[in-house]
Design a protein around this motif. Sequence first.
Motif, PDB file in Angstrom:
ATOM      1  N   UNK A  90       0.846  -1.185   0.000  1.00  7.58           N
ATOM      2  CA  UNK A  90       0.000   0.000   0.000  1.00  7.58           C
ATOM      3  C   UNK A  90       0.887   1.242   0.000  1.00  7.58           C
ATOM      4  N   UNK A  91       0.468   2.256  -0.719  1.00  9.53           N
ATOM      5  CA  UNK A  91       1.321   3.438  -0.889  1.00  9.53           C
ATOM      6  C   UNK A  91       1.641   4.113   0.443  1.00  9.53           C
ATOM      7  N   UNK A  92       0.763   3.954   1.440  1.00 13.92           N
ATOM      8  CA  UNK A  92       0.999   4.577   2.731  1.00 13.92           C
ATOM      9  C   UNK A  92       2.231   3.996   3.444  1.00 13.92           C
ATOM     10  N   UNK A  93       2.615   2.771   3.079  1.00 12.73           N
ATOM     11  CA  UNK A  93       3.725   2.114   3.775  1.00 12.73           C
ATOM     12  C   UNK A  93       5.081   2.710   3.427  1.00 12.73           C
ATOM     13  N   UNK A  94       5.138   3.549   2.418  1.00 12.41           N
ATOM     14  CA  UNK A  94       6.410   4.189   2.086  1.00 12.41           C
ATOM     15  C   UNK A  94       6.869   5.120   3.212  1.00 12.41           C
ATOM     16  N   UNK A  95       5.917   5.524   4.077  1.00 19.17           N
ATOM     17  CA  UNK A  95       6.241   6.448   5.161  1.00 19.17           C
ATOM     18  C   UNK A  95       6.684   5.727   6.435  1.00 19.17           C
ATOM     19  N   UNK A 147       9.146   4.460   8.955  1.00 19.19           N
ATOM     20  CA  UNK A 147      10.538   4.879   9.163  1.00 19.19           C
ATOM     21  C   UNK A 147      11.539   3.809   8.744  1.00 19.19           C
ATOM     22  N   UNK A 148      12.554   4.221   8.039  1.00 20.63           N
ATOM     23  CA  UNK A 148      13.678   3.404   7.596  1.00 20.63           C
ATOM     24  C   UNK A 148      13.250   2.316   6.611  1.00 20.63           C
ATOM     25  N   UNK A 149      12.355   1.421   7.047  1.00 25.22           N
ATOM     26  CA  UNK A 149      11.979   0.291   6.200  1.00 25.22           C
ATOM     27  C   UNK A 149      11.253   0.761   4.943  1.00 25.22           C
ATOM     28  N   UNK A 150      10.407   1.782   5.089  1.00 23.26           N
ATOM     29  CA  UNK A 150       9.696   2.294   3.928  1.00 23.26           C
ATOM     30  C   UNK A 150      10.650   2.772   2.855  1.00 23.26           C
ATOM     31  N   UNK A 151      11.709   3.451   3.264  1.00 25.19           N
ATOM     32  CA  UNK A 151      12.710   3.917   2.308  1.00 25.19           C
ATOM     33  C   UNK A 151      13.475   2.746   1.706  1.00 25.19           C
ATOM     34  N   UNK A 152      13.727   1.713   2.519  1.00 19.58           N
ATOM     35  CA  UNK A 152      14.379   0.504   1.995  1.00 19.58           C
ATOM     36  C   UNK A 152      13.498  -0.153   0.929  1.00 19.58           C
ATOM     37  N   UNK A 153      12.201  -0.245   1.207  1.00 16.82           N
ATOM     38  CA  UNK A 153      11.284  -0.827   0.216  1.00 16.82           C
ATOM     39  C   UNK A 153      11.304  -0.011  -1.075  1.00 16.82           C
ATOM     40  N   UNK A 197      10.161  -1.990  -4.486  1.00 15.35           N
ATOM     41  CA  UNK A 197       8.885  -2.614  -4.180  1.00 15.35           C
ATOM     42  C   UNK A 197       7.790  -1.702  -4.741  1.00 15.35           C
ATOM     43  N   UNK A 198       6.878  -2.240  -5.538  1.00 15.42           N
ATOM     44  CA  UNK A 198       5.837  -1.380  -6.123  1.00 15.42           C
ATOM     45  C   UNK A 198       4.793  -0.963  -5.090  1.00 15.42           C
ATOM     46  N   UNK A 199       4.561   0.326  -5.009  1.00 15.07           N
ATOM     47  CA  UNK A 199       3.544   0.864  -4.104  1.00 15.07           C
ATOM     48  C   UNK A 199       2.249   1.052  -4.888  1.00 15.07           C
ATOM     49  N   UNK A 200       1.201   0.403  -4.413  1.00 14.08           N
ATOM     50  CA  UNK A 200      -0.043   0.306  -5.164  1.00 14.08           C
ATOM     51  C   UNK A 200      -1.136   1.134  -4.504  1.00 14.08           C
ATOM     52  N   UNK A 201      -1.903   1.825  -5.326  1.00 15.08           N
ATOM     53  CA  UNK A 201      -3.054   2.582  -4.832  1.00 15.08           C
ATOM     54  C   UNK A 201      -4.317   1.991  -5.432  1.00 15.08           C
ATOM     55  N   UNK A 202      -5.144   1.404  -4.576  1.00 16.92           N
ATOM     56  CA  UNK A 202      -6.414   0.842  -5.022  1.00 16.92           C
ATOM     57  C   UNK A 202      -7.536   1.794  -4.651  1.00 16.92           C
ATOM     58  N   UNK A 203      -8.346   2.137  -5.626  1.00 18.29           N
ATOM     59  CA  UNK A 203      -9.498   3.003  -5.375  1.00 18.29           C
ATOM     60  C   UNK A 203     -10.696   2.145  -4.996  1.00 18.29           C
ATOM     61  N   UNK A 204     -11.411   2.556  -3.970  1.00 21.05           N
ATOM     62  CA  UNK A 204     -12.579   1.808  -3.521  1.00 21.05           C
ATOM     63  C   UNK A 204     -13.763   2.071  -4.441  1.00 21.05           C
TER      64      UNK A 204
END
Length: 297
Positions: free
Chosen positions: A119-124, A126-132, A137-144
């Motif tokens: 999920x795109x929110x996981x890029x934030x 700390x540390x691990x998000x930047x590693x991803x 790692x593809x950050x995906x945004x799914x619209x409801x």
Amino acid sequence: MLHFLPAPIRGSLSFLLYFINTIFWATPILILAIVKLPPVKIWQTWITYLLDFCATSWITLNNLTSRTFTRIRWDIKGIDNLSVKDWYLVMANHQSWVDILVLQKVFNHKAPFLKFFLKKELIYVPVIGLCWWALDFPFMQRLTAKQLAEKPELKGTDIATTRKACEKFRYKPVSVMNFLEGTRFTQHKHDKQQSPFTHLLKPKAGGISFVLNAMGEHLHKLLDVTICYPKEIPTFWDYISGKVQDIKVRVRVLPIDPNLIGDYEDPVFKQRFQAWVNQLWLDKDLLLTELKQGERS
């Protein structure tokens, strides 16, 4: 090597080594993430090879820790013809966080480094998000459905965003991982959703359809992975403390049929795609029954 130690000591030492190994490799990954910033494709692709080397080395040392403190009997079939130079979509059943360690063990040096849709929110984080992010790692945004109902003009933007995020995979082999069940198997979840399968939750066909629609042109083969714990589903602590004795893994290499790439909102395509996924799950459920009973080699 150190199998004679009591389980609590083995688990504690294993956890410590996993932690040190993770911190050790996070450092060069974060440095390379900064070095990777200049938007030059050749430069970024070259840095990506270095990043994947770091990630693969991290897994290799984790596997060494596992061999040092545990005596797992691995029964793995179907990986002989894989290549680190190919592009794969990997699907597996999901029972425990141990599944990720199992997949990393099975495919390390056999296929390109596994990358998960996040999920795109996981890029934030700390540390691990930047590693991803650094590891692509593809950050995906799914619209409801609600968001699309309120703003119909947004239809297709999630696919376009994901395609753009995965554009870099055109230049370097990759293994993209997806758990179709969307969550770990528990008997409570199984009963609550009244799953028609014995060992599996209902697969979420929409998720894998989204991945294929976004990345189909970049992926060459499908790896259908079945993970079996013959006795009981282990926890992470069970795994690192040596309580797991046997793990069986079966891998089927399947072609990616162009007919599987399409708009999941189209009723005809959706019905055909769900039928394909359900057949995969029926076959996997039967295989799990046979593996648990020791009926299939």
